[in-house]
Design an enzyme around this catalytic site. Structure first.
Site, PDB file in Angstrom:
ATOM      1  N   GLY A 152      45.255  24.800  22.376  1.00 36.38           N
ATOM      2  CA  GLY A 152      45.030  26.182  22.833  1.00 36.38           C
ATOM      3  C   GLY A 152      44.437  26.293  24.223  1.00 36.38           C
ATOM      4  N   HIS A 162      49.450  63.824  21.108  1.00 36.80           N
ATOM      5  CA  HIS A 162      48.158  64.478  21.372  1.00 36.80           C
ATOM      6  C   HIS A 162      47.293  64.380  20.121  1.00 36.80           C
ATOM      7  CE1 HIS A 162      45.178  67.312  22.780  1.00 36.80           C
ATOM      8  NE2 HIS A 162      45.280  67.946  21.621  1.00 36.80           N
ATOM      9  N   GLY A 164      32.604  37.447  35.898  1.00 40.50           N
ATOM     10  CA  GLY A 164      31.270  38.001  36.153  1.00 40.50           C
ATOM     11  C   GLY A 164      31.075  39.343  35.483  1.00 40.50           C
ATOM     12  N   GLY A 195      35.563  31.971  40.743  1.00 38.90           N
ATOM     13  CA  GLY A 195      36.976  31.594  40.678  1.00 38.90           C
ATOM     14  C   GLY A 195      37.168  30.293  39.920  1.00 38.90           C
TER      15      GLY A 195
HETATM   16  P1  FAD Z   1      44.781  25.972  30.193  1.00 39.16           P
HETATM   17  O1  FAD Z   1      44.620  27.053  29.207  1.00 39.16           O
HETATM   18  O2  FAD Z   1      43.652  25.677  31.100  1.00 39.16           O
HETATM   19  O3  FAD Z   1      45.173  24.676  29.375  1.00 39.16           O
HETATM   20  C1  FAD Z   1      45.317  23.435  29.968  1.00 39.16           C
HETATM   21  C2  FAD Z   1      45.133  22.368  28.915  1.00 39.16           C
HETATM   22  O4  FAD Z   1      45.558  21.125  29.440  1.00 39.16           O
HETATM   23  C3  FAD Z   1      43.685  22.171  28.478  1.00 39.16           C
HETATM   24  O5  FAD Z   1      43.581  22.229  27.088  1.00 39.16           O
HETATM   25  C4  FAD Z   1      43.333  20.779  29.004  1.00 39.16           C
HETATM   26  O6  FAD Z   1      42.419  20.085  28.170  1.00 39.16           O
HETATM   27  C5  FAD Z   1      44.678  20.109  28.992  1.00 39.16           C
HETATM   28  N1  FAD Z   1      44.805  18.989  29.911  1.00 39.16           N
HETATM   29  C6  FAD Z   1      44.476  18.956  31.229  1.00 39.16           C
HETATM   30  N2  FAD Z   1      44.800  17.766  31.766  1.00 39.16           N
HETATM   31  C7  FAD Z   1      45.331  17.030  30.757  1.00 39.16           C
HETATM   32  C8  FAD Z   1      45.865  15.719  30.684  1.00 39.16           C
HETATM   33  N3  FAD Z   1      45.969  14.942  31.753  1.00 39.16           N
HETATM   34  N4  FAD Z   1      46.301  15.285  29.479  1.00 39.16           N
HETATM   35  C9  FAD Z   1      46.247  16.059  28.379  1.00 39.16           C
HETATM   36  N5  FAD Z   1      45.762  17.323  28.407  1.00 39.16           N
HETATM   37  C10 FAD Z   1      45.325  17.795  29.585  1.00 39.16           C
HETATM   38  N6  FAD Z   1      43.502  35.180  30.926  1.00 39.16           N
HETATM   39  C11 FAD Z   1      44.081  36.283  30.418  1.00 39.16           C
HETATM   40  O7  FAD Z   1      45.277  36.489  30.620  1.00 39.16           O
HETATM   41  N7  FAD Z   1      43.368  37.180  29.670  1.00 39.16           N
HETATM   42  C12 FAD Z   1      42.050  37.010  29.428  1.00 39.16           C
HETATM   43  O8  FAD Z   1      41.434  37.835  28.748  1.00 39.16           O
HETATM   44  C13 FAD Z   1      41.411  35.866  29.967  1.00 39.16           C
HETATM   45  N8  FAD Z   1      40.098  35.659  29.749  1.00 39.16           N
HETATM   46  C14 FAD Z   1      39.501  34.532  30.249  1.00 39.16           C
HETATM   47  C15 FAD Z   1      38.147  34.368  30.040  1.00 39.16           C
HETATM   48  C16 FAD Z   1      37.507  33.243  30.540  1.00 39.16           C
HETATM   49  C17 FAD Z   1      36.039  33.063  30.291  1.00 39.16           C
HETATM   50  C18 FAD Z   1      38.256  32.266  31.241  1.00 39.16           C
HETATM   51  C19 FAD Z   1      37.601  31.027  31.758  1.00 39.16           C
HETATM   52  C20 FAD Z   1      39.612  32.430  31.473  1.00 39.16           C
HETATM   53  C21 FAD Z   1      40.249  33.573  30.978  1.00 39.16           C
HETATM   54  N9  FAD Z   1      41.595  33.821  31.208  1.00 39.16           N
HETATM   55  C22 FAD Z   1      42.188  34.951  30.715  1.00 39.16           C
HETATM   56  C23 FAD Z   1      42.426  32.877  31.975  1.00 39.16           C
HETATM   57  C24 FAD Z   1      43.249  32.005  31.024  1.00 39.16           C
HETATM   58  O9  FAD Z   1      42.376  31.325  30.158  1.00 39.16           O
HETATM   59  C25 FAD Z   1      44.094  31.021  31.803  1.00 39.16           C
HETATM   60  O10 FAD Z   1      44.861  31.706  32.767  1.00 39.16           O
HETATM   61  C26 FAD Z   1      45.026  30.264  30.879  1.00 39.16           C
HETATM   62  O11 FAD Z   1      44.305  29.575  29.899  1.00 39.16           O
HETATM   63  C27 FAD Z   1      45.896  29.290  31.663  1.00 39.16           C
HETATM   64  O12 FAD Z   1      46.729  28.627  30.780  1.00 39.16           O
HETATM   65  P2  FAD Z   1      47.302  27.180  31.101  1.00 39.16           P
HETATM   66  O13 FAD Z   1      48.197  26.843  29.957  1.00 39.16           O
HETATM   67  O14 FAD Z   1      47.865  27.149  32.461  1.00 39.16           O
HETATM   68  O15 FAD Z   1      46.041  26.204  31.139  1.00 39.16           O
HETATM   69  P1  NAI Z   2      37.657  35.934  40.251  1.00 41.71           P
HETATM   70  O1  NAI Z   2      38.567  35.431  41.293  1.00 41.71           O
HETATM   71  O2  NAI Z   2      38.127  37.004  39.348  1.00 41.71           O
HETATM   72  O3  NAI Z   2      36.327  36.491  40.922  1.00 41.71           O
HETATM   73  C1  NAI Z   2      35.538  35.708  41.730  1.00 41.71           C
HETATM   74  C2  NAI Z   2      34.631  36.621  42.533  1.00 41.71           C
HETATM   75  O4  NAI Z   2      33.657  35.839  43.158  1.00 41.71           O
HETATM   76  C3  NAI Z   2      35.363  37.393  43.614  1.00 41.71           C
HETATM   77  O5  NAI Z   2      34.987  38.744  43.550  1.00 41.71           O
HETATM   78  C4  NAI Z   2      34.916  36.721  44.882  1.00 41.71           C
HETATM   79  O6  NAI Z   2      34.875  37.602  45.990  1.00 41.71           O
HETATM   80  C5  NAI Z   2      33.523  36.255  44.494  1.00 41.71           C
HETATM   81  N1  NAI Z   2      33.011  35.107  45.226  1.00 41.71           N
HETATM   82  C6  NAI Z   2      33.675  33.990  45.601  1.00 41.71           C
HETATM   83  N2  NAI Z   2      32.837  33.120  46.203  1.00 41.71           N
HETATM   84  C7  NAI Z   2      31.607  33.705  46.187  1.00 41.71           C
HETATM   85  C8  NAI Z   2      30.325  33.302  46.649  1.00 41.71           C
HETATM   86  N3  NAI Z   2      30.129  32.123  47.228  1.00 41.71           N
HETATM   87  N4  NAI Z   2      29.282  34.159  46.470  1.00 41.71           N
HETATM   88  C9  NAI Z   2      29.461  35.361  45.872  1.00 41.71           C
HETATM   89  N5  NAI Z   2      30.656  35.773  45.430  1.00 41.71           N
HETATM   90  C10 NAI Z   2      31.712  34.959  45.570  1.00 41.71           C
HETATM   91  O7  NAI Z   2      37.176  34.634  39.463  1.00 41.71           O
HETATM   92  P2  NAI Z   2      36.396  34.476  38.079  1.00 41.71           P
HETATM   93  O8  NAI Z   2      35.734  35.744  37.703  1.00 41.71           O
HETATM   94  O9  NAI Z   2      35.598  33.244  38.222  1.00 41.71           O
HETATM   95  O10 NAI Z   2      37.568  34.212  37.074  1.00 41.71           O
HETATM   96  C11 NAI Z   2      38.495  33.152  37.310  1.00 41.71           C
HETATM   97  C12 NAI Z   2      39.855  33.529  36.857  1.00 41.71           C
HETATM   98  O11 NAI Z   2      39.930  33.484  35.443  1.00 41.71           O
HETATM   99  C13 NAI Z   2      40.230  34.964  37.204  1.00 41.71           C
HETATM  100  O12 NAI Z   2      40.717  35.060  38.518  1.00 41.71           O
HETATM  101  C14 NAI Z   2      41.298  35.243  36.218  1.00 41.71           C
HETATM  102  O13 NAI Z   2      42.503  34.726  36.695  1.00 41.71           O
HETATM  103  C15 NAI Z   2      40.859  34.449  35.001  1.00 41.71           C
HETATM  104  N6  NAI Z   2      40.225  35.350  34.039  1.00 41.71           N
HETATM  105  C16 NAI Z   2      40.947  36.389  33.532  1.00 41.71           C
HETATM  106  C17 NAI Z   2      40.380  37.274  32.657  1.00 41.71           C
HETATM  107  C18 NAI Z   2      41.186  38.406  32.166  1.00 41.71           C
HETATM  108  O14 NAI Z   2      42.400  38.406  32.339  1.00 41.71           O
HETATM  109  N7  NAI Z   2      40.595  39.400  31.509  1.00 41.71           N
HETATM  110  C19 NAI Z   2      39.009  37.129  32.201  1.00 41.71           C
HETATM  111  C20 NAI Z   2      38.320  36.020  32.815  1.00 41.71           C
HETATM  112  C21 NAI Z   2      38.930  35.163  33.678  1.00 41.71           C
END
Ligand code: FAD
Ligand code: NAI
Length: 465
Positions: A38, A443, A185, A271
């Site tokens: 996952g 509505h 954040g 990020g």
């Molecule tokens: P990942 O989900 O990062 O999966 C990569 C997998 O590859 C991992 O399990 C890792 O262990 C494995 N892996 C890496 N290297 C190797 C290797 N060499 N061999 C075997 N396995 C390996 N996105 C949304 O759209 N909606 C959200 O609400 C949302 N909320 C988020 C909240 C948080 C706190 C965070 C951190 C991210 C959130 N995101 C959200 C972003 C989302 O999680 C990612 O965009 C998404 O998981 C990317 O999918 P992926 O398959 O590219 O990689």
């Molecule tokens: P982000 O790119 O959304 O936000 C990072 C923020 O940090 C920006 O506003 C940027 O201007 C600021 N920033 C960068 N460097 C800084 C510094 N040195 N000091 C102060 N501010 C600084 O990245 P975030 O929140 O870490 O999330 C990472 C990614 O994970 C997102 O871009 C998104 O793709 C994914 N994500 C998606 C979610 C969703 O779809 N609901 C939820 C959580 C994560």
């Protein structure tokens, strides 16, 4: 070859690619370094963060809003241990679900780090150091991303934490300092603000969620200030120090005026960066471009049999973007001609109210020099929103000035995350604002704000304003 396709990484990109490959008749393997499938999304991202957002929202409603609804209860208390345990259970249900889907689709799961030996051979190293190799015709790299640390203050995982630790805290912080007013954040900051923590966000730019339409950031600032969150926008962080029981942050604004904040936790959410450690890309001659794996429009790397998808390649780091790419690559391998419209990948921030957007932002249209018109409608004018006391927020529609085609849909308000699908549908079918404004909307619903904003955009004649 043992497999037609091997997928490295089991996040939403990887596991969806594997399922689609299996559906199309390919003998498929998936390699995941962790015990659970996952990826980031299910284990430490989308799902656990939404579980905590929901729990903290229930707490806030019980504490602040039940009384007004005529529900008298004793003052509720936070049981953080139970909240985190429920979150972990939700994660377990989801990751177990992926394991089931792998079995159902006869996808062979290999646990360990996958690394290239050559373009058709992958070595798998398990946690106890055992090595095995598999051979494969095609490879899909879906290794995702990791949190970006501050160069001068790496994560110590105790006081200076990433989202991963913020999803596992054993106490409600007294004062959580959040660096970065982006998606993480704002989502995790609001979780702890609702649970009673003082939360201070330090953001480098002058607005929150800066990649979204500017109006959304402004509105989100207003509503999260009401929640008690505090903000230092336009501030550059200079230092962050773990002093044992507290963390001290120093920052300065553009004029050089310094601030110092003391808290018990500092969440660094500036990020995420693509993750390719241990993948052995050098063995197949792939060089990174700004940390990302370079791919063409078909998500193919420079090698004919190796593709890359999701967070490890260009584009938004979103689960549903990774999923679409997984499907696209699998279908291409089967000779189909799939297509992704990247403009119509929606973005959502799961604060409350939620923020959701699709298409162009007003800032982008200005930069493109495109002639556009706008229409907005506030939630406070909706009967549905008054009934639920969710009157914060608005819908903003951007439409082509000449043709009236919808160019962007931006919503901050209750249930925006679900409503944005209507915006995607409208834009995918190239609807005009008038088309949507002439469709019947039930509505009372929040969606009436979309109809009204379309009326405002198309002819400046909303009914209820
Ligand atoms: P990942 O989900 O990062 O999966 C990569 C997998 O590859 C991992 O399990 C890792 O262990 C494995 N892996 C890496 N290297 C190797 C290797 N060499 N061999 C075997 N396995 C390996 N996105 C949304 O759209 N909606 C959200 O609400 C949302 N909320 C988020 C909240 C948080 C706190 C965070 C951190 C991210 C959130 N995101 C959200 C972003 C989302 O999680 C990612 O965009 C998404 O998981 C990317 O999918 P992926 O398959 O590219 O990689
Ligand atoms: P982000 O790119 O959304 O936000 C990072 C923020 O940090 C920006 O506003 C940027 O201007 C600021 N920033 C960068 N460097 C800084 C510094 N040195 N000091 C102060 N501010 C600084 O990245 P975030 O929140 O870490 O999330 C990472 C990614 O994970 C997102 O871009 C998104 O793709 C994914 N994500 C998606 C979610 C969703 O779809 N609901 C939820 C959580 C994560």
């Amino acid at each position: 070859m043992q497999y037609n396709v091997t997928v490295i990484g089991s996040g939403p990109g990887g596991y969806v690619a594997a399922i689609r490959c299996a559906q199309l008749g390919f003998k498929t393997a998936i390699i995941e370094k962790y015990e659970t499938l996952g990826g980031t999304c299910l284990n430490v991202g989308c799902i656990p963060s939404k579980a905590l957002l929901d729990s903290s929202e229930h707490f806030l409603n019980a504490r602040d809003h039940f009384k007004e609804h005529g529900i008298d209860i004793p003052a509720p208390k936070v049981n953080i241990k139970q909240m985190i345990a429920r979150k972990s259970d939700v994660v377990k249900q989801n990751v177990d679900g992926i394991a089931y889907l792998m079995k159902k689709n006869k996808i062979e799961v290999h646990t360990g780090v996958g690394s290239f030996v050559d373009k058709n051979t992958i070595k798998i190293t398990s946690a106890d150091g055992k090595e095995s190799t598999i051979t494969t015709e095609k490879v899909i790299i879906a290794t995702g991303s990791k949190p970006t640390p501050l160069p001068f203050a790496p994560f110590d995982k105790k006081r200076i934490i990433s989202s991963t630790e913020a999803l596992e805290l054993k106490e409600v912080p007294k004062h959580m300092i959040v660096i970065g007013g982006g998606v993480i954040g704002m989502e995790l900051g609001s979780v702890y603000a609702r649970l009673g923590a003082k939360v201070t966000v330090v953001e480098f730019l002058d607005s929150l969620i800066p990649t979204m339409d500017g109006t959304m950031g402004k509105e989100l600032l207003k509503v999260t200030k009401k929640l008690g969150m505090q903000f230092y926008l336009g501030h550059k962080v200079i230092s962050v120090e773990n002093k044992g029981k507290e963390v001290v942050l120093k920052a300065e604004d553009k004029s050089g005026k310094a601030i110092e904040l003391k808290g018990d936790y500092c969440l660094v959410s500036i990020g995420r960066r693509p993750y390719t450690d241990g993948l052995g890309l050098d063995k197949i001659g792939i060089e990174l471009d700004k940390g990302k794996i370079p791919v063409d429009d078909h998500l193919k790397t420079k090698l004919d049999n190796v593709y890359a998808i999701g967070d490890v390649v260009r584009g938004a780091m979103l689960a549903h973007k990774a999923e679409e790419e997984g499907v696209m690559v699998a279908e291409q391998m089967a000779g189909q001609k799939p297509h992704i419209n990247y403009l119509l990948i929606p973005g959502v921030v799961y604060t409350w109210p939620e923020v959701a957007s699709v298409g162009y932002t007003e800032e982008q249209l200005k930069e493109m020099g495109k002639a556009y018109k706008t229409g907005s409608f506030p939630y406070k004018a909706l009967g549905r929103a008054r009934a639920s006391m969710d009157t914060d927020g608005l819908v903003k529609i951007l439409a082509d000035k000449q043709t009236d085609e919808i160019l962007g849909v931006h919503i901050i308000g209750a249930r925006a995350a679900d409503m944005i699908a209507a915006g995607v549908t409208a834009m995918e079918f190239r609807a005009s604002a008038e088309d949507v404004s002439r469709m019947s909307h039930a509505h009372p619903t929040y969606m009436e704000a979309v109809k009204e904003a379309c009326l405002a955009a198309t002819a400046n004649r909303p009914i209820h304003m």
